[in-house]
Write an enzyme that holds these catalytic residues in place. Structure first.
Site, mmCIF file in Angstrom:
data_model
loop_
_atom_site.group_PDB
_atom_site.id
_atom_site.type_symbol
_atom_site.label_atom_id
_atom_site.label_comp_id
_atom_site.label_asym_id
_atom_site.label_seq_id
_atom_site.Cartn_x
_atom_site.Cartn_y
_atom_site.Cartn_z
ATOM 1 N N VAL A 64 0.848 -1.187 0.000
ATOM 2 C CA VAL A 64 0.000 0.000 0.000
ATOM 3 C C VAL A 64 0.887 1.241 0.000
ATOM 4 C CG1 VAL A 64 -1.655 1.344 1.376
ATOM 5 C CG2 VAL A 64 -1.877 -1.152 1.239
ATOM 6 N N ALA A 109 4.288 4.199 3.007
ATOM 7 C CA ALA A 109 3.885 2.942 2.366
ATOM 8 C C ALA A 109 4.028 1.816 3.391
ATOM 9 C CB ALA A 109 4.764 2.668 1.146
ATOM 10 N N LYS A 110 3.519 0.680 3.097
ATOM 11 C CA LYS A 110 3.702 -0.506 3.965
ATOM 12 C C LYS A 110 3.296 -1.720 3.143
ATOM 13 C CE LYS A 110 4.896 -1.322 8.291
ATOM 14 N NZ LYS A 110 5.758 -0.520 9.156
ATOM 15 N N GLY A 111 3.774 -2.897 3.572
ATOM 16 C CA GLY A 111 3.398 -4.090 2.827
ATOM 17 C C GLY A 111 3.589 -5.322 3.682
#
Ligand code: NAD
Length: 437
Positions: A64, A109-111
């Site tokens: 994201v 962001a992150k994932g």
């Protein structure tokens, strides 16, 4: 009458806090508030992996990007069986505000991948990582979105990410595509301890500015830390090096308190943890439950483990004079209100634990210049940025609380001051760039 249970959903909490902070940014248009409340882009990929026993399993991976106004997306990759897309969205938003607050030119962001690393072999983890990164394709890149480690991923995982991306994009310097790499592959000195050390620099500055009355330095301060992993260990060491006493520590198996006023011997705690897998049972220490740890009489309580620890139930029992959030989201909105009413300030996560992303940024700069900085330079820059960000939050907090109505508890939170400053910076940059086209 039955009370409504507290909403512990991380995405709801992040959105609620963002909306509260946004109302305190002068002239912010409703359309921009709605835009910042949502992630810019969410990717969900499903892919098959051949397991060591020859069977095939399918996995979900997420990435994201919440916002890219200040620069490329930046944020960790988490491997966890309970990971959800909404949780990733909440953490991506936090990254946007953290980067803006600490002053690095990145967005948020992150994932992650839904998997249980404790049940996977290194070869399976390698295949999952490579396939996930291949699925993301050009949605990550040194100037678009830059992953980093998070829970249950580490420097090895980052090395596989770098290698996969490099194989897919030969012939150029791809090191800045991911941070948190091993030193041999362009990782930065100081990255491992950066988050924990940053926690100490922010706390030290807060105290030196006279924000906690008579406690104006770390000398002899009594510190309790929940969580003795990467962040907790580094923070404990630097707190102690600066003259504080670590009076109690906890991990997932329980907690211990020092038997005398000297505090715990950290080398002995680490040796015990290495041998037994927990701090519990350290000879000469007193055993506590995890709940007792949070309620211990001390000067500084540092939650450095999980989210939602100081909540509507537990915040009323805290006896520390200051809470410093090393973990992401350890205090709930109800916990915030209770602590505020009881006069216990909370140094918020987006300030206190920003040292990790800051040194990730230093790694990216070094990689982009094909350079390496020595450990002293990294540490100096880390301390200076954390001190400056703490000053900025205190200044904002002073103005906001001066102007606030008595009943406006939100305005008195350091968290609201930090968030509103970050939101203002991102909003300002958005308008300077102009809403495209
Ligand atoms: P870690 O996995 O190295 O350590 C976590 C620690 O928490 C371990 O000691 C574990 O035993 C303990 N723990 C787990 N469950 C617990 C429970 N129920 N009660 C008490 N202790 C418990 O993780 P870490 O990298 O140290 O991260 C800790 C926190 O800091 C997380 O919230 C993470 O999101 C946040 N954070 C980490 C970084 C970083 O650079 N590592 C950066 C920003 C924020």
């Amino acid at each position: 009458m039955t009370e409504t249970p507290e909403d512990l959903d991380p995405l709801h909490q992040v959105q609620q806090r963002f909306r509260d902070a946004a109302t305190r940014v002068a002239g912010l248009k409703q359309g921009l508030i709605d835009f910042f409340a949502q992630p810019k882009r969410s990717i969900a990929v499903c892919f098959p992996i051949e397991m060591d026993d020859g069977s095939v399993q399918s996995f979900w991976g997420f990435r994201v990007v919440h916002n890219r106004v200040l620069g490329p997306g930046k944020g960790g990759i988490r491997y966890h069986p309970g990971l959800t897309l909404d949780e990733v969205r909440s953490m991506a938003a936090l990254m946007t505000w953290k980067c803006a607050l600490i002053g690095v030119p990145f967005g948020g962001a992150k994932g992650g991948v839904v998997c249980d690393p404790k049940t996977l072999s290194p070869a399976e983890l390698r295949r999952i990582t490579r396939r996930f990164i291949a699925e993301l394709g050009d949605n990550i890149g040194p100037h678009t979105d830059i992953p980093a480690p998070d829970m249950y991923t580490n420097a090895q995982t980052m090395a596989w990410i770098y290698d996969t991306y490099d194989v897919m994009h030969p012939g150029r310097n791809n090191r800045p595509v991911v941070t948190g790499k091993p030193l041999d592959l362009g990782g930065s000195e100081g990255r491992r301890d950066a988050t924990g050390n940053g926690v100490v620099y922010a706390t030290e500055r807060f105290l030196e500015r006279g924000s906690l009355g008579t406690l104006n330095s770390l000398t002899n301060a009594r510190v309790t830390i929940q969580g003795f992993g990467n962040v907790g260990v580094a923070a404990a060491r630097l707190f102690q090096a600066k003259g504080a006493r670590i009076v109690a520590l906890g991990d997932s198996r329980g907690a211990i308190a020092a038997a005398d006023h000297q505090g715990l011997d950290l080398d002995a705690v680490l040796a015990h943890k290495r041998e037994h897998g927990t701090v519990v049972g350290l000879p000469g220490s007193r055993s506590l439950t995890g709940d007792d740890l949070l309620a211990l009489d001390c000067d500084i309580l540092v939650p450095a483990a999980l989210g939602n620890q100081l909540n509507g139930d537990s915040a009323g029992r805290v006896r520390a004079r200051l809470v410093v959030e090393a973990a992401n989201g350890p205090t709930t909105p109800a916990g915030d209100r209770i602590l505020q009413q009881r006069g216990i300030p909370v140094l918020p996560d987006i300030l206190a634990n920003a040292g990790g992303v800051l040194v990730s940024y230093f790694e990216w700069v070094q990689n982009s210049q094909n350079d390496t900085w020595d450990a002293d330079l990294v540490e100096q820059k880390l301390a200076r940025k954390l001190h400056l960000a703490t000053d900025a939050v205190l200044a904002r907090h002073f103005t906001m609380s001066e102007q606030a109505a008595v009943e406006d508890i939100g305005a008195r939170l350091l968290r609201t001051a930090a968030l509103s400053l970050a939101v203002e910076r991102v909003a300002c940059a958005t308008l300077e760039r102009g809403i495209w086209p």
